[in-house]
Motif scaffolding. Structure first.
Motif, mmCIF file in Angstrom:
data_model
loop_
_atom_site.group_PDB
_atom_site.id
_atom_site.type_symbol
_atom_site.label_atom_id
_atom_site.label_comp_id
_atom_site.label_asym_id
_atom_site.label_seq_id
_atom_site.Cartn_x
_atom_site.Cartn_y
_atom_site.Cartn_z
ATOM 1 N N LYS A 158 0.735 -1.344 -0.006
ATOM 2 C CA LYS A 158 0.108 0.161 -0.008
ATOM 3 C C LYS A 158 0.906 1.409 -0.113
ATOM 4 O O LYS A 158 0.474 2.174 0.914
ATOM 5 C CB LYS A 158 -0.952 -0.249 1.224
ATOM 6 C CG LYS A 158 -1.990 -1.380 1.052
ATOM 7 C CD LYS A 158 -2.932 -1.267 2.361
ATOM 8 C CE LYS A 158 -3.650 -2.330 2.311
ATOM 9 N NZ LYS A 158 -4.636 -2.262 3.498
ATOM 10 N N LEU A 203 3.004 4.509 -1.953
ATOM 11 C CA LEU A 203 2.874 5.360 -2.959
ATOM 12 C C LEU A 203 3.959 5.479 -3.654
ATOM 13 O O LEU A 203 5.003 5.955 -2.837
ATOM 14 C CB LEU A 203 2.401 6.809 -2.704
ATOM 15 C CG LEU A 203 2.119 7.814 -3.841
ATOM 16 C CD1 LEU A 203 1.097 7.320 -5.070
ATOM 17 C CD2 LEU A 203 1.817 9.116 -3.349
ATOM 18 N N GLU A 254 -2.707 2.136 -8.537
ATOM 19 C CA GLU A 254 -3.317 3.336 -7.759
ATOM 20 C C GLU A 254 -2.154 3.607 -6.918
ATOM 21 O O GLU A 254 -1.860 4.821 -6.101
ATOM 22 C CB GLU A 254 -4.282 3.007 -6.971
ATOM 23 C CG GLU A 254 -4.093 2.032 -5.721
ATOM 24 C CD GLU A 254 -5.120 2.172 -4.613
ATOM 25 O OE1 GLU A 254 -5.915 2.877 -4.652
ATOM 26 O OE2 GLU A 254 -5.147 1.273 -3.792
ATOM 27 N N ASN A 255 -0.974 2.815 -6.932
ATOM 28 C CA ASN A 255 0.336 3.086 -6.100
ATOM 29 C C ASN A 255 1.180 3.844 -7.086
ATOM 30 O O ASN A 255 2.242 4.008 -6.295
ATOM 31 C CB ASN A 255 1.091 1.593 -6.006
ATOM 32 C CG ASN A 255 0.076 0.683 -5.137
ATOM 33 O OD1 ASN A 255 -0.844 0.059 -5.687
ATOM 34 N ND2 ASN A 255 0.023 0.970 -3.699
ATOM 35 N N ARG A 308 -0.387 4.937 4.932
ATOM 36 C CA ARG A 308 0.069 4.594 3.631
ATOM 37 C C ARG A 308 -1.301 4.835 2.884
ATOM 38 O O ARG A 308 -1.249 5.207 1.838
ATOM 39 C CB ARG A 308 0.525 3.210 3.489
ATOM 40 C CG ARG A 308 2.227 3.057 4.050
ATOM 41 C CD ARG A 308 2.872 1.628 3.895
ATOM 42 N NE ARG A 308 4.054 1.709 4.269
ATOM 43 C CZ ARG A 308 4.768 0.455 4.278
ATOM 44 N NH1 ARG A 308 4.367 -0.719 3.870
ATOM 45 N NH2 ARG A 308 6.015 0.614 4.438
ATOM 46 N N GLU A 309 -2.203 4.289 3.805
ATOM 47 C CA GLU A 309 -3.568 4.444 2.848
ATOM 48 C C GLU A 309 -3.883 5.972 2.818
ATOM 49 O O GLU A 309 -4.625 6.285 1.719
ATOM 50 C CB GLU A 309 -4.519 3.833 3.852
ATOM 51 C CG GLU A 309 -4.478 2.107 3.829
ATOM 52 C CD GLU A 309 -3.548 1.702 5.046
ATOM 53 O OE1 GLU A 309 -2.823 2.841 5.491
ATOM 54 O OE2 GLU A 309 -3.489 0.505 5.143
ATOM 55 N N LEU A 364 -2.348 7.649 -0.328
ATOM 56 C CA LEU A 364 -3.012 7.110 -1.287
ATOM 57 C C LEU A 364 -4.245 7.833 -1.694
ATOM 58 O O LEU A 364 -4.647 8.070 -2.873
ATOM 59 C CB LEU A 364 -3.152 5.605 -1.516
ATOM 60 C CG LEU A 364 -2.072 4.424 -1.629
ATOM 61 C CD1 LEU A 364 -2.111 3.058 -1.186
ATOM 62 C CD2 LEU A 364 -1.244 4.769 -2.702
#
Length: 418
Positions: free
Chosen positions: A135, A137, A151-152, A348-349, A352
């Motif tokens: 997860k 970026l 999405e990363n 991390r979420e 993103l």
């Protein structure tokens, strides 16, 4: 009894391993400032990973990108950092070796919030599933289109195919090439070349051009035989989506063969080092560079101030557009972190999620306006067209400081998106 002791010992080892694993990757928590934090974030520091090519085929480019990242974040830290925290970069060198990069990633991913750089299309393609699992970026230092499906991945500007489309459109408008002409495209195997060739195939179909495709490997350094084939095909122009050394080989070999036709190269394939030695004359005479980010010779305060600081900190490093590419991508990653901070979520979420909230991002001219609200698409499609010029900082000068965007882009669907 021995069997019982053995099982108990194994169970204890398993618990110990689990404990080590949980310590290796920090659990999400909430700081005293009310900001949720995750791996790579403490009360005073945000740690980002940088996996660079400092010794491989793109070292001439990526050393400057990495230096620029270090400089930008040190400047940002002097202004207070992000969310009251200093940004620290943990840099490793993979040398454009996918196996080495995979090993380095496994260690680094445990210690960082995200990756402000993982250099190279092939390296990113190999690690893309790991990014999703972790997860994180990642700024890929690559304009490969297929990466944007994740999405990363944080794109910064246009992808390689749009650079090729815009350059060919400009050539068609000025009559450098016309319907029925043969053009050749020398491109690297993998996502870099695969993205770029999608653009030339589209323009060839749309405008009745005959396209000669020449696929090469990262290890190919002498392209004399490929140029001979291109000459035999009657090419009126050459597109290059490869490394700077390979562009140099194309320029020198075509000059020697008497094939003095215009050449366009993606920004990833340009280096100011080409203005020395045998490549200097053909590069100055015949090369155009297509990229979306600003170059050191542009009269923009944000560029001029950074370039001056870069030259002071790295006086022995040659200046070129990779310096401003590093600056541009660092600016974009910092804007994501700032949005995550505003959302009180430096997990991390949270990082993103912050990306999708960025629309019409203004980088003071470093890049075109960027829109990250549409997943899977390049955040910009405009390109600067540049000509090598040894008299200006960085060795290239914009033909026009207004970025070019072909009308043909409206009808374009990339091969990798079908």
């Amino acid at each position: 009894m021995n069997r019982t002791r053995t099982l108990a010992g194994l169970a204890a080892l398993a618990l110990l391993a689990a404990g080590c694993s949980s310590k290796a990757v920090k659990e999400d928590s909430v700081g005293s400032d009310g900001v949720r934090t995750g791996p790579g974030v403490t009360a005073g520091t945000i740690t980002l990973g940088e996996m660079a090519d400092l010794t491989g085929p793109f070292a001439a480019n990526d050393t400057k990108i990495t230096n620029a990242h270090q400089l930008y974040f040190s400047q940002l830290n002097e202004k207070g950092g992000v969310c009251g925290r200093k940004v620290r970069l943990d840099v490793v060198d993979h040398g454009y070796d996918v196996q080495k990069a995979t090993t380095l990633y496994s260690d680094l991913a445990r210690k960082v919030l995200g990756f402000s750089q993982v250099f190279g299309s092939g390296v990113n393609a190999a690690l893309i599933d790991k990014y999703a699992g972790d997860k994180v970026l990642v700024y890929p230092a690559s304009g490969a289109g297929p990466l944007l499906k994740s999405e990363n991945i944080l794109g910064a500007g246009s992808t390689y195919d749009y650079e090729i489309i815009n350059a060919l459109d400009a050539w068609l408008q000025e009559g450098t090439v016309k319907q029925g002409d043969t053009i050749a495209h020398v491109y690297l195997e993998g996502d870099y070349g695969g993205t770029a060739i999608s653009g030339s195939r589209y323009m060839a179909r749309k405008h009745g051009l005959k396209l000669t495709e020449v696929k090469i490997k990262p290890t190919d350094t002498d392209l004399t035989s490929q140029i001979a084939g291109i000459k035999n095909a009657g090419a009126k122009a050459i597109l290059v989506s490869a490394s700077p050394k390979q562009l140099g080989s194309v320029a020198v070999a075509s000059e020697s063969a008497g094939l003095r036709v215009p050449i366009v190269v993606n920004g990833a394939g340009w280096s100011g080092d080409l203005l020395e030695g045998a490549s200097r004359k053909p590069v100055l005479d015949r090369v155009t560079v297509a990229q979306s980010w600003a170059v050191p010779s542009m009269k923009l305060p944000v560029v001029e101030n950074f370039v001056a600081a870069y030259q002071k900190k790295y006086p022995n490093t040659k200046l070129d557009g990779n310096v401003t590419l590093g600056q541009s991508s660092a600016v974009v990653y910092a804007k994501v972190l700032q949005q995550a901070c505003a959302d009180k979520d430096l997990t991390r979420e949270g990082v993103l999620k912050a990306v999708g909230q960025l629309k019409n991002v203004d980088t003071e001219g470093l890049l075109p306006p960027l829109d990250y609200s549409v997943k899977g698409h390049a955040p910009a499609t405009e390109s600067l067209l540049l000509r090598p010029d040894a008299s200006v900082p960085g060795g290239v000068k914009a033909i026009s400081e207004t970025r070019h965007e072909s009308k043909d882009i409206a009808g374009y669907t990339p091969d990798y998106a079908k």
